[in-house]
Design a protein around this motif. Structure first.
Motif, PDB file in Angstrom:
ATOM      1  N   LEU A   1     -50.667  31.306   8.117  1.00 52.72           N
ATOM      2  CA  LEU A   1     -49.599  31.497   7.139  1.00 52.72           C
ATOM      3  C   LEU A   1     -48.772  32.752   7.389  1.00 52.72           C
ATOM      4  O   LEU A   1     -47.783  32.984   6.695  1.00 52.72           O
ATOM      5  CB  LEU A   1     -50.178  31.530   5.724  1.00 52.72           C
ATOM      6  CG  LEU A   1     -50.824  30.238   5.235  1.00 52.72           C
ATOM      7  CD1 LEU A   1     -51.277  30.382   3.784  1.00 52.72           C
ATOM      8  CD2 LEU A   1     -49.867  29.057   5.374  1.00 52.72           C
ATOM      9  N   VAL A   2     -49.154  33.562   8.362  1.00 53.22           N
ATOM     10  CA  VAL A   2     -48.406  34.799   8.625  1.00 53.22           C
ATOM     11  C   VAL A   2     -46.931  34.516   8.920  1.00 53.22           C
ATOM     12  O   VAL A   2     -46.047  35.211   8.396  1.00 53.22           O
ATOM     13  CB  VAL A   2     -49.072  35.607   9.748  1.00 53.22           C
ATOM     14  CG1 VAL A   2     -48.170  36.762  10.183  1.00 53.22           C
ATOM     15  CG2 VAL A   2     -50.422  36.138   9.280  1.00 53.22           C
ATOM     16  N   PRO A   3     -46.574  33.499   9.725  1.00 56.13           N
ATOM     17  CA  PRO A   3     -45.143  33.240   9.955  1.00 56.13           C
ATOM     18  C   PRO A   3     -44.377  32.872   8.692  1.00 56.13           C
ATOM     19  O   PRO A   3     -43.157  33.028   8.640  1.00 56.13           O
ATOM     20  CB  PRO A   3     -45.162  32.062  10.946  1.00 56.13           C
ATOM     21  CG  PRO A   3     -46.477  32.165  11.646  1.00 56.13           C
ATOM     22  CD  PRO A   3     -47.425  32.635  10.581  1.00 56.13           C
ATOM     23  N   LEU A   4     -45.082  32.390   7.652  1.00 60.91           N
ATOM     24  CA  LEU A   4     -44.443  32.006   6.397  1.00 60.91           C
ATOM     25  C   LEU A   4     -44.669  33.030   5.290  1.00 60.91           C
ATOM     26  O   LEU A   4     -44.298  32.792   4.138  1.00 60.91           O
ATOM     27  CB  LEU A   4     -44.989  30.645   5.931  1.00 60.91           C
ATOM     28  CG  LEU A   4     -44.680  29.441   6.824  1.00 60.91           C
ATOM     29  CD1 LEU A   4     -45.546  28.251   6.414  1.00 60.91           C
ATOM     30  CD2 LEU A   4     -43.203  29.066   6.750  1.00 60.91           C
TER      31      LEU A   4
ATOM     32  N   PRO B   1     -54.944  26.894   4.927  1.00 62.79           N
ATOM     33  CA  PRO B   1     -53.796  27.157   5.805  1.00 62.79           C
ATOM     34  C   PRO B   1     -52.518  26.413   5.417  1.00 62.79           C
ATOM     35  O   PRO B   1     -51.898  25.737   6.224  1.00 62.79           O
ATOM     36  CB  PRO B   1     -54.305  26.711   7.179  1.00 62.79           C
ATOM     37  CG  PRO B   1     -55.281  25.627   6.872  1.00 62.79           C
ATOM     38  CD  PRO B   1     -55.960  26.051   5.604  1.00 62.79           C
ATOM     39  N   TYR B   2     -52.134  26.512   4.153  1.00 56.52           N
ATOM     40  CA  TYR B   2     -50.860  25.954   3.701  1.00 56.52           C
ATOM     41  C   TYR B   2     -50.410  26.738   2.478  1.00 56.52           C
ATOM     42  O   TYR B   2     -51.209  27.386   1.794  1.00 56.52           O
ATOM     43  CB  TYR B   2     -50.980  24.463   3.363  1.00 56.52           C
ATOM     44  CG  TYR B   2     -52.053  24.134   2.353  1.00 56.52           C
ATOM     45  CD1 TYR B   2     -51.837  24.307   0.984  1.00 56.52           C
ATOM     46  CD2 TYR B   2     -53.299  23.662   2.751  1.00 56.52           C
ATOM     47  CE1 TYR B   2     -52.814  24.018   0.051  1.00 56.52           C
ATOM     48  CE2 TYR B   2     -54.283  23.368   1.837  1.00 56.52           C
ATOM     49  CZ  TYR B   2     -54.046  23.547   0.492  1.00 56.52           C
ATOM     50  OH  TYR B   2     -55.026  23.270  -0.439  1.00 56.52           O
ATOM     51  N   LEU B   3     -49.120  26.683   2.194  1.00 54.86           N
ATOM     52  CA  LEU B   3     -48.574  27.306   1.000  1.00 54.86           C
ATOM     53  C   LEU B   3     -48.373  26.253  -0.079  1.00 54.86           C
ATOM     54  O   LEU B   3     -47.910  25.144   0.188  1.00 54.86           O
ATOM     55  CB  LEU B   3     -47.230  27.969   1.295  1.00 54.86           C
ATOM     56  CG  LEU B   3     -47.236  29.222   2.164  1.00 54.86           C
ATOM     57  CD1 LEU B   3     -45.807  29.739   2.323  1.00 54.86           C
ATOM     58  CD2 LEU B   3     -48.130  30.304   1.583  1.00 54.86           C
ATOM     59  N   ASN B   4     -48.736  26.596  -1.316  1.00 60.42           N
ATOM     60  CA  ASN B   4     -48.408  25.775  -2.471  1.00 60.42           C
ATOM     61  C   ASN B   4     -46.996  26.150  -2.921  1.00 60.42           C
ATOM     62  O   ASN B   4     -46.662  27.339  -3.031  1.00 60.42           O
ATOM     63  CB  ASN B   4     -49.378  26.043  -3.618  1.00 60.42           C
ATOM     64  CG  ASN B   4     -50.821  25.856  -3.202  1.00 60.42           C
ATOM     65  OD1 ASN B   4     -51.216  24.777  -2.779  1.00 60.42           O
ATOM     66  ND2 ASN B   4     -51.614  26.913  -3.299  1.00 60.42           N
TER      67      ASN B   4
END
Length: 224
Positions: free
Chosen positions: A12-15, A57-60
């Motif tokens: 998630l660092v790139p996001l 490994p995802y964003l809500n």
């Protein structure tokens, strides 16, 4: 400067610059039809957007929007516009518009260490759990390919493919699924950028028999 939260999964660092709660205003500007016969919808709206993670490994993602009282519509705040204000408008005295929910993640092949499908747990260590491993996912343009799933309460589900490259995200629909009761909606693109600590976004859609064209945009400030 982009701050990386403690305990953030490496994928998630790139996001990471998205994480938080953002609030502000934007404009709807959509033409239905062509030329003198076109009907133009122009309204100002307020928006509250949240990006969070729960260790996976995802964003809500969630978005809530509300219409503001009709009046003069401000200049459309595209990514090049730095003149919009920071004020977040409370929805308390406005008209609820709609909401979205979904998930954002890097695009890669899922392997044994990943959970799923369904509730099946992963086997072995979670993959891509170090910065060095995530670096191997960079694309030829120097960014990271991403997949975004967004669900609308109006019976529309969107799957976007695109890339994140630093403080900019470009997305285009790879698939749109509509229920029988949903209005006609065929395709869309979305553009997000971090400009002077503000999130600016623009959304073009092909809907109601129209080709892909300008639909809405906003400027949001981080409030949490």
């Amino acid at each position: 400067m982009i701050e990386i939260p403690t305990g953030l999964p490496a994928e998630l660092v790139p996001l990471s610059w998205l994480i938080g709660v953002w609030e502000g205003t934007g404009v709807i500007d959509y033409a239905i039809g062509e030329g003198e016969d076109a009907t133009r919808v122009s309204r100002e709206f307020g928006q509250r957007v949240s990006f969070s993670h729960d260790g996976l490994p995802y964003l809500n993602y969630s978005s809530y929007t509300w219409l503001l009282p009709e009046g003069d519509v401000p200049t459309e705040p595209r990514l090049s516009d730095e003149a919009q204000g920071d004020a977040a408008v409370s929805p308390a005295e406005a008209t609820p518009l709609t909401a979205e929910t979904g998930y954002w993640r890097l695009s890669r092949l899922h392997i044994e260490g990943d959970a799923g499908p369904g509730l099946l747990p992963g086997v072995g260590a979670r993959p891509f759990n170090t910065a060095q491993a995530v670096e191997t996912l960079r694309n030829a343009a120097g960014g990271f390919d991403i997949e975004v799933s967004i669900v609308h309460p109006t019976g529309i589900n969107e799957l976007y493919l695109g890339q994140v490259k630093g403080p900019r995200i470009d997305l285009a629909t790879d698939a749109v699924v509509r229920t029988k009761s949903a209005k006609e909606y065929a395709a869309a693109t979305r553009l997000y950028g971090l400009v002077e600590n503000h999130m600016l976004w623009a959304w073009d859609i092909a809907a109601l028999g129209q080709d892909l064209r300008t639909h809405a945009s906003a400027r949001l400030a981080k409030v949490d």
